[in-house]
Enzyme design. Structure first.
Site: not given
Length: 350
Positions: A8, A10, A13, A99, A197
């Site tokens: 994954g 995103s 960092v 999530c 988020c």
């Protein structure tokens, strides 16, 4: 045969360094950007396109393919709708926990394995321990301050057995940023993500008022029953909250409880009020990484991300502390540890 990993990515960092480390370790890496949310809110444009652009630059730098997977339907159903429903019923949920369970180690993992991956990887701060007896355990990260096992307690052993968490072995975030800079990934100066988020800088209050009906009600002093002011909905408040009460001056007050059916918020001006402390926490919706509940006994417990690890007795659905502890908002997670191992946990009840 080289193991295939879907990582994954995103645009941040931590996932950038995770992908870089996997490439260096000789894995066959495919990067995946999960588009979980793209809806703009009043005053906040969702940054998903900008994050995707950063992820694309990292993938190009590493020489790996990047796929974009649309996970919005699953994310809305299991994370966003869950959050709104929980608040409507007087709970303060943790959407990151859901999530991780339903999207990152649910939808993402299932599809990656179906497409031939041997493992998935993310930029989470945690460690996976694979033992000689074939069992898999989740350990806290080397960087205790950034450790994210608090958000991973609902991920089962079967999923962890197919998971790699490279960043969990790095000493601290400063080292993560330095390692990104050394590899020319271009994201080392991005700020840490903070808060929910999909809510962004508009805040949870604005998001909830955009999703739930505004309902005026009373703010009541817990000790006396005296009405101190009005509010726009009891669902907007959580145990321990101090800001946002808008009571027109006077001493600082803290929320000790809410009644969403009567639409009342109870507060106290006493920072040390017994209503803000407890010795026992009741849990529901418990999950254990191994699939089996641990034996009755004393364990370490964390009730807030980066919060202090406290010793407590676990007995069925109850956690008991020797000394009074600050009350935890119903809906939050209480996560149980045996040493470094995260065993699982439960949802705090009213």
């Amino acid at each position: 045969m080289v193991a295939k990993v879907y990582c994954g990515l995103s645009g941040g960092v931590d996932s950038a360094l995770a992908a870089a480390l996997l490439v260096e370790q000789g894995y066959d890496v495919t990067a995946v950007y999960m588009r979980n949310w793209s809806r703009d809110l009043p005053g906040f444009k969702c940054p998903w396109a900008r994050e995707l652009a950063d992820a694309e630059r990292v993938a190009v730098t590493l020489g790996i393919d990047l796929e974009v997977w649309d996970c919005e339907a699953e994310y809305k159903a299991t994370v966003v709708d869950y959050l709104v429903d929980a608040y409507a019923h007087g709970y303060t949920p943790n959407p990151d926990v859901m999530c991780n369970q339903t999207v990152k180690f649910g939808t993402f993992l299932d599809r990656a394995l179906a497409e031939g991956a041997d493992f998935v990887a993310t930029g989470h701060y945690g460690r996976v321990e694979r033992c000689a007896d074939g069992r898999t355990h989740l350990l806290r990260a080397l960087d205790e301050h950034k450790d994210q096992t608090y958000f991973l307690w609902r991920v089962g052993e079967e999923a962890l057995a197919r998971t790699l968490l490279p960043v969990g072995e790095v000493r601290d975030k400063a080292e993560v940023r330095r390692m990104c800079a050394e590899r020319g990934l271009g994201v080392e100066n991005k700020p840490d993500s903070d808060g929910i988020c999909f809510v962004g800088p508009v805040g949870i209050r604005t998001f909830l008022l955009d999703s739930l009906e505004r309902r005026a009600g009373d703010v009541v002093e817990w000790e006396t029953g005296r009405v101190l002011g009005r509010h726009d909905g009891a669902f907007l408040f959580t145990v321990g909250q101090r800001r946002g009460l808008d009571l027109g001056g006077g001493p600082a007050r803290y929320v000790v409880g809410t009644d969403v059916e009567k639409n009342v918020v109870y507060v106290t001006a006493d920072h040390d009020s017994p209503a803000l402390f407890c010795r026992e926490i009741a849990l529901d919706d418990m999950r254990w990484i191994s699939g089996e509940p641990p034996a009755v006994g004393r364990y370490l417990v964390r009730t807030r991300h980066t919060g202090e690890l406290r010793e407590a007795e676990l007995d069925g659905c109850a956690l008991r502390f020797e000394e009074p502890v600050r009350r935890v908002a119903p809906g939050q997670s209480a996560v149980v540890y045996d040493g470094l191992r995260c065993l699982g946990g439960g949802i705090v009840q009213k």
